[in-house]
Write an enzyme that holds these catalytic residues in place. Sequence first.
Site, PDB file in Angstrom:
ATOM      1  N   GLY A  17     -24.139   4.506   1.169  1.00  0.00           N
ATOM      2  CA  GLY A  17     -22.991   5.060   0.451  1.00  0.00           C
ATOM      3  C   GLY A  17     -23.297   4.883  -1.034  1.00  0.00           C
ATOM      4  O   GLY A  17     -23.565   3.663  -1.394  1.00  0.00           O
TER       5      GLY A  17
ATOM      6  N   LYS B  57       0.861  -1.074   0.184  1.00  0.00           N
ATOM      7  CA  LYS B  57       0.183   0.074  -0.051  1.00  0.00           C
ATOM      8  C   LYS B  57       0.780   1.465   0.136  1.00  0.00           C
ATOM      9  O   LYS B  57       2.039   1.208   0.451  1.00  0.00           O
ATOM     10  CB  LYS B  57      -0.773   0.111   1.484  1.00  0.00           C
ATOM     11  CG  LYS B  57      -2.075   0.813   1.005  1.00  0.00           C
ATOM     12  CD  LYS B  57      -3.203   0.027   0.457  1.00  0.00           C
ATOM     13  CE  LYS B  57      -4.434   0.740   0.243  1.00  0.00           C
ATOM     14  NZ  LYS B  57      -5.588  -0.045  -0.479  1.00  0.00           N
TER      15      LYS B  57
ATOM     16  N   GLY C 131     -21.243   5.881  -3.927  1.00  0.00           N
ATOM     17  CA  GLY C 131     -20.257   6.182  -4.713  1.00  0.00           C
ATOM     18  C   GLY C 131     -20.220   5.072  -5.776  1.00  0.00           C
ATOM     19  O   GLY C 131     -20.805   4.404  -6.232  1.00  0.00           O
TER      20      GLY C 131
HETATM   21  P1  NAD Z   1     -16.684   6.713  -3.343  1.00  0.00           P
HETATM   22  O1  NAD Z   1     -16.126   7.964  -2.712  1.00  0.00           O
HETATM   23  O2  NAD Z   1     -16.942   6.789  -4.680  1.00  0.00           O
HETATM   24  O3  NAD Z   1     -18.002   6.645  -2.339  1.00  0.00           O
HETATM   25  C1  NAD Z   1     -18.315   6.682  -1.217  1.00  0.00           C
HETATM   26  C2  NAD Z   1     -19.890   7.161  -0.880  1.00  0.00           C
HETATM   27  O4  NAD Z   1     -19.914   6.973   0.293  1.00  0.00           O
HETATM   28  C3  NAD Z   1     -20.485   8.390  -1.285  1.00  0.00           C
HETATM   29  O5  NAD Z   1     -21.431   8.316  -2.116  1.00  0.00           O
HETATM   30  C4  NAD Z   1     -20.482   9.471  -0.078  1.00  0.00           C
HETATM   31  O6  NAD Z   1     -21.317  10.257  -0.371  1.00  0.00           O
HETATM   32  C5  NAD Z   1     -20.980   8.125   0.826  1.00  0.00           C
HETATM   33  N1  NAD Z   1     -20.586   8.352   2.254  1.00  0.00           N
HETATM   34  C6  NAD Z   1     -19.640   8.919   2.830  1.00  0.00           C
HETATM   35  N2  NAD Z   1     -19.895   9.038   4.272  1.00  0.00           N
HETATM   36  C7  NAD Z   1     -21.294   8.593   4.332  1.00  0.00           C
HETATM   37  C8  NAD Z   1     -21.670   8.250   5.441  1.00  0.00           C
HETATM   38  N3  NAD Z   1     -21.375   8.724   6.637  1.00  0.00           N
HETATM   39  N4  NAD Z   1     -23.023   7.760   5.419  1.00  0.00           N
HETATM   40  C9  NAD Z   1     -23.554   7.329   4.237  1.00  0.00           C
HETATM   41  N5  NAD Z   1     -22.820   7.572   2.896  1.00  0.00           N
HETATM   42  C10 NAD Z   1     -21.522   8.245   3.141  1.00  0.00           C
HETATM   43  O7  NAD Z   1     -16.140   5.623  -2.722  1.00  0.00           O
HETATM   44  P2  NAD Z   1     -15.928   4.123  -3.437  1.00  0.00           P
HETATM   45  O8  NAD Z   1     -15.037   3.794  -4.276  1.00  0.00           O
HETATM   46  O9  NAD Z   1     -17.400   3.545  -3.608  1.00  0.00           O
HETATM   47  O10 NAD Z   1     -15.508   3.491  -2.057  1.00  0.00           O
HETATM   48  C11 NAD Z   1     -16.456   3.034  -0.805  1.00  0.00           C
HETATM   49  C12 NAD Z   1     -15.829   1.844   0.089  1.00  0.00           C
HETATM   50  O11 NAD Z   1     -15.552   0.978  -0.577  1.00  0.00           O
HETATM   51  C13 NAD Z   1     -14.569   2.420   0.855  1.00  0.00           C
HETATM   52  O12 NAD Z   1     -14.684   1.816   1.921  1.00  0.00           O
HETATM   53  C14 NAD Z   1     -13.603   1.806  -0.262  1.00  0.00           C
HETATM   54  O13 NAD Z   1     -12.238   1.593   0.715  1.00  0.00           O
HETATM   55  C15 NAD Z   1     -14.220   0.502  -0.478  1.00  0.00           C
HETATM   56  N6  NAD Z   1     -13.864  -0.094  -1.591  1.00  0.00           N
HETATM   57  C16 NAD Z   1     -13.591   0.332  -2.729  1.00  0.00           C
HETATM   58  C17 NAD Z   1     -13.382  -0.254  -3.834  1.00  0.00           C
HETATM   59  C18 NAD Z   1     -13.336   0.452  -5.392  1.00  0.00           C
HETATM   60  O14 NAD Z   1     -12.960  -0.278  -6.317  1.00  0.00           O
HETATM   61  N7  NAD Z   1     -14.040   1.414  -5.263  1.00  0.00           N
HETATM   62  C19 NAD Z   1     -12.412  -1.347  -3.899  1.00  0.00           C
HETATM   63  C20 NAD Z   1     -12.534  -1.962  -2.617  1.00  0.00           C
HETATM   64  C21 NAD Z   1     -12.904  -1.248  -1.497  1.00  0.00           C
END
Ligand code: NAD
Length: 416
Positions: free
Chosen positions: A217, A105, A219
């Site tokens: 969430g 990382k 995203g």
């Molecule tokens: P992102 O930034 O695209 O989306 C995050 C979402 O969470 C946003 O919609 C934000 O508004 C929302 N959010 C933030 N705080 C919040 C709260 N208190 N209550 C409700 N919603 C809230 O991020 P992502 O890439 O979708 O990642 C989300 C999670 O998935 C993270 O923990 C990340 O580590 C994990 N993850 C993502 C990936 C990937 O490929 N994108 C891979 C492995 C793990």
Amino acid sequence: MAELNPFKIAQAQLDEAAEILGLDNGTRNLLRWPMRELVVHIPVRMDNGEVKVFEAYRVQYNDARGPTKGGLRFHPAETVDTVRALAAWMTWKTSVVDIPLGGGKGGVVCNPKEMSEGELERLARAYMRAIAHFIGPDIDVPAPDVYTTPQIMAWMADEYSVMRGYNVPGIITGKPLPVGGSLGRHDATARGGIFTVRESAKLLGIDLKSATYAIQGFGNAGQYAATLYKELLGGGKLIAVSDSRGGVFNRDGMDPAKLVEHKLSTGRVENFTNSEPISNEKLLELDVDILFPSALENAITDKNVGNVKAKVICELANGPTTPEADKVLYEKGLFVIPDFLANAGGVTVSYFEQVQNNTNFYWPIDEVYTKLDEKMTRAFHAVYEMHKSKKVNMRVAAYLVSISRVAEAMKLRGWV
Ligand code: NAD
């Protein structure tokens, strides 16, 4: 667990699994620490003409099963211990899906929201120059993570290639398609999670076509989980969704594609047609069949776990459940698909990107999906069998599967 240092938590999780597996002290002590760490201080000229110095890290946790792999964060609260913990979790994640990689990382202490595009590009290139001698396609391969994007990956791959004097796309994954990205990387995390939900439902006897689901969430992970549920599982009723600004609820179900459209056009899920508001807290406590925590850490804690009712919890986010809450979920008989299994689809397709870069031959989308399905399904069942045979919860079972594989590789290499 009083200590909230993520690396101490990662070490405690390792200790618990090592105890059950009966690992010898040498193996255990080697697995408790990163094998290699690099700390750099990098000068970057800012738009106002001043030079700012950024602290940054790259941690290679364990490479017994193959070159290390793991994302790179640009975050103001980054610490070496966060990076160490994430590198440990990457080691277990690559192992649980059985891809021939270790875990690593990286992190840069910075606030990308306050930086211009030019400053971000100079920082990305400077970071790559600072760590270039430490990484390599056969050594350690970074990828995007919090606040780092495909564009940043493209700049870094370009910088490394300029240093070497030839194109080296395999130095980094999560790149845009025109510079060696893989088809299917954009929705791989959610797609992999949906495959594990499909397998859970078969074992638990849940009819996913008529099941209800809620997503915390909205995203990358959450939005694709919403639409892929309908596409891959043939129906379901999405009854609640939230983002950081608030949530929406409709007992009769909401159209996932229209919700994504609404979020993209308004920047929020609130005010979606025919929905009523719901708080994040209430969303987590809904009586749904499937809950997808897809936001941040510590969503399910000792404070709300008593009210959580979902039959299956598919943790797309990293660390959404605290260790205390985890025990309660197990006692209540709720089925958890733990984070480093549920969200392993992302690193799996990153690995596919590496393979395509190294062979300079690119796969059609169906091949990516089929191979991802095979990997996720196999991983899910290996963990489920461990859960049954050792009578431990799914998270501990995932640790047992992955740590025993890393320990076996270290033994075969003669390290311990
Ligand atoms: P992102 O930034 O695209 O989306 C995050 C979402 O969470 C946003 O919609 C934000 O508004 C929302 N959010 C933030 N705080 C919040 C709260 N208190 N209550 C409700 N919603 C809230 O991020 P992502 O890439 O979708 O990642 C989300 C999670 O998935 C993270 O923990 C990340 O580590 C994990 N993850 C993502 C990936 C990937 O490929 N994108 C891979 C492995 C793990």
